[in-house]
Design an enzyme around this catalytic site. Structure first.
Site, mmCIF file in Angstrom:
data_model
loop_
_atom_site.group_PDB
_atom_site.id
_atom_site.type_symbol
_atom_site.label_atom_id
_atom_site.label_comp_id
_atom_site.label_asym_id
_atom_site.label_seq_id
_atom_site.Cartn_x
_atom_site.Cartn_y
_atom_site.Cartn_z
ATOM 1 N N ALA A 113 5.290 -5.301 7.180
ATOM 2 C CA ALA A 113 3.972 -5.378 6.552
ATOM 3 C C ALA A 113 3.995 -4.665 5.211
ATOM 4 O O ALA A 113 4.641 -3.624 5.061
ATOM 5 C CB ALA A 113 2.910 -4.755 7.443
ATOM 6 N N ASP A 114 3.292 -5.242 4.253
ATOM 7 C CA ASP A 114 3.100 -4.579 2.968
ATOM 8 C C ASP A 114 1.763 -3.856 2.910
ATOM 9 O O ASP A 114 1.628 -2.864 2.208
ATOM 10 C CB ASP A 114 3.208 -5.598 1.832
ATOM 11 C CG ASP A 114 4.648 -5.995 1.575
ATOM 12 O OD1 ASP A 114 5.238 -5.447 0.637
ATOM 13 O OD2 ASP A 114 5.184 -6.821 2.325
ATOM 14 N N ARG A 115 0.795 -4.351 3.650
ATOM 15 C CA ARG A 115 -0.498 -3.668 3.743
ATOM 16 C C ARG A 115 -1.223 -4.162 4.989
ATOM 17 O O ARG A 115 -1.284 -5.364 5.237
ATOM 18 C CB ARG A 115 -1.350 -3.925 2.492
ATOM 19 C CG ARG A 115 -2.594 -3.038 2.397
ATOM 20 C CD ARG A 115 -3.403 -3.341 1.125
ATOM 21 N NE ARG A 115 -2.710 -2.973 -0.082
ATOM 22 C CZ ARG A 115 -3.071 -1.971 -0.884
ATOM 23 N NH1 ARG A 115 -4.106 -1.218 -0.573
ATOM 24 N NH2 ARG A 115 -2.396 -1.724 -1.994
ATOM 25 N N VAL A 174 0.821 -1.213 0.000
ATOM 26 C CA VAL A 174 0.000 0.000 0.000
ATOM 27 C C VAL A 174 0.854 1.261 0.000
ATOM 28 O O VAL A 174 0.401 2.323 -0.437
ATOM 29 C CB VAL A 174 -0.962 0.008 1.205
ATOM 30 C CG1 VAL A 174 -0.210 0.220 2.510
ATOM 31 C CG2 VAL A 174 -2.044 1.062 1.042
ATOM 32 N N ALA A 177 -1.020 -8.134 5.474
ATOM 33 C CA ALA A 177 -0.373 -8.818 4.356
ATOM 34 C C ALA A 177 1.129 -8.601 4.460
ATOM 35 O O ALA A 177 1.600 -7.470 4.586
ATOM 36 C CB ALA A 177 -0.888 -8.283 3.026
#
EC number: 5.3.1.23
Length: 374
Positions: free
Chosen positions: A250-252, A99, A260
């Protein structure tokens, strides 16, 4: 903006961007020149640069380099803003799960749109964009140091110990995944500098081996006591009692706390829950997507089958039988009920005592209100 260093993934000076080719680490340190948004898109997609904060900054700076060279641009301010917006939309398509990239693009699009309403010179649009992209680079490092500080202090209090904390981390969340210092690895760095880290364990993180190639490289470089384990050894490590916490990036992060992150994170969270090991997510506020009620709405990127069929994350020789089908998701989603707390640059998001859920929206609103009062 920054000196060339062995662990510096992004080397930027106005009009020039070089990215450390992380596919070649730890055996070779090689930087590639990025001269336009197309170069940036390819570098992100091909994982020359990776890590949610780093790809957002790399994308923004790739376009900054491109527009810095548009001295002969003859369009209107509105056309300059449209040019920037189109390029940003293109860059977001390079890796959809993180994100940070889409969040940065949204903010930058809004900036150039507002600037175009008041400026009469198209070059002023490009200059405003360049200034904003450079600010993102500087802010990321300070945000990461704040994450490290908040996380180290919280773990010390939560674990009720003043020294000898051992933790496990997954993938790479350090200087190579950010503009500097790192998120989850930033917490580990803060624990180490504070004299309370006994040992950091890192997973190899197949199939691209970000743990064995990158995290181990950073830990050795910083002389942090560390041990590399196979992904499949994590549950046994937890059972042994050798670690007190797991810390991942975390990526999102969805509004309810579902997270995620690199494939295999969900496995670690389940094992941690079973063994009574605390499980932390460390990420900047920009990794939180309040538009998504839960992790079910997160788009999961699927990578090339070659990453499993060949050695070295797809770059080496064939190791699997020809004709076998492959499922290779880059990320998985860890449910919020498996997460102890979320560490951000604004503080630590904890669960309410009443229903054991995160109220992330209220936390962010409170953090923004506090910032305006400073």
């Amino acid at each position: 903006m920054g000196e060339l260093g062995a662990l510096q993934s992004i080397v930027y000076h106005r009009g020039s961007l070089r990215l450390l080719d992380q596919r070649k680490l730890p055996l070779e340190v090689d930087y590639i020149d990025v001269k336009c948004s197309g170069d940036g898109w390819n570098a992100i997609r091909d994982m020359v640069v990776r890590g949610a904060p780093a790809i957002a900054i790399a994308a923004a700076l790739a376009l900054a380099v491109e527009v810095s060279g548009l001295e002969d641009f003859t369009g209107t301010p509105a056309e300059a803003a449209a040019f920037v917006s189109e390029k940003l939309e293109y860059l977001v398509s390079s890796r959809p799960t993180a994100v940070n990239l889409s969040d940065a693009a949204t903010k930058l699009r809004s900036l150039v749109s507002r600037t175009a309403e008041t400026e009469k010179d198209a070059k002023a649009i490009f200059q405003a964009y360049i200034d904003a992209a450079e600010t993102m680079l500087v802010d990321d490092v300070s945000d990461n140091k704040a994450i490290g500080s908040h996380g180290a202090e919280f773990l010390k209090q939560k674990l009720e110990v003043s020294k000898d904390i051992s933790v496990l981390t997954h993938c790479n969340t350090g200087s190579l995944a950010t503009a500097g210092y790192g998120t989850a690895l930033g917490v580990i760095r803060a624990l180490h500098s504070g004299g309370i880290l006994e040992k950091a364990f890192c997973t190899e993180t197949r199939p691209f081996n970000q743990g064995s190639r990158l995290t181990a490289f950073e830990l050795v470089h910083d002389k942090v006591p560390a041990t590399l384990i196979a992904d499949s050894a994590a549950a046994a490590l937890m059972k042994s009692g050798c670690i007190q916490a797991v810390i991942v990036g975390a990526d999102r992060i969805a509004a309810n706390g579902d997270t995620a992150n690199k494939i295999g994170t969900y496995n670690l969270a389940i094992s941690a829950k079973h063994h009574g090991v605390q499980f932390y997510v460390a990420a900047p506020i920009t990794s939180i997507d309040l538009s998504l009620p839960s992790g079910e709405q997160i788009v999961i990127e699927e990578r090339s089958p070659n990453e499993l069929l060949n050695s070295e994350g797809g770059l080496g020789k064939q190791v699997a039988a020809s004709g076998i089908s492959v499922w290779n998701p880059a990320f998985d989603v860890t449910p919020a009920n498996l997460i102890t707390a979320i560490i951000t640059e604004k503080g630590v998001i904890t669960k309410s005592d009443a229903d054991e859920t995160f109220n992330i929206k209220d936390f962010i609103q409170s953090a923004k209100l506090y910032s305006t009062m400073q």
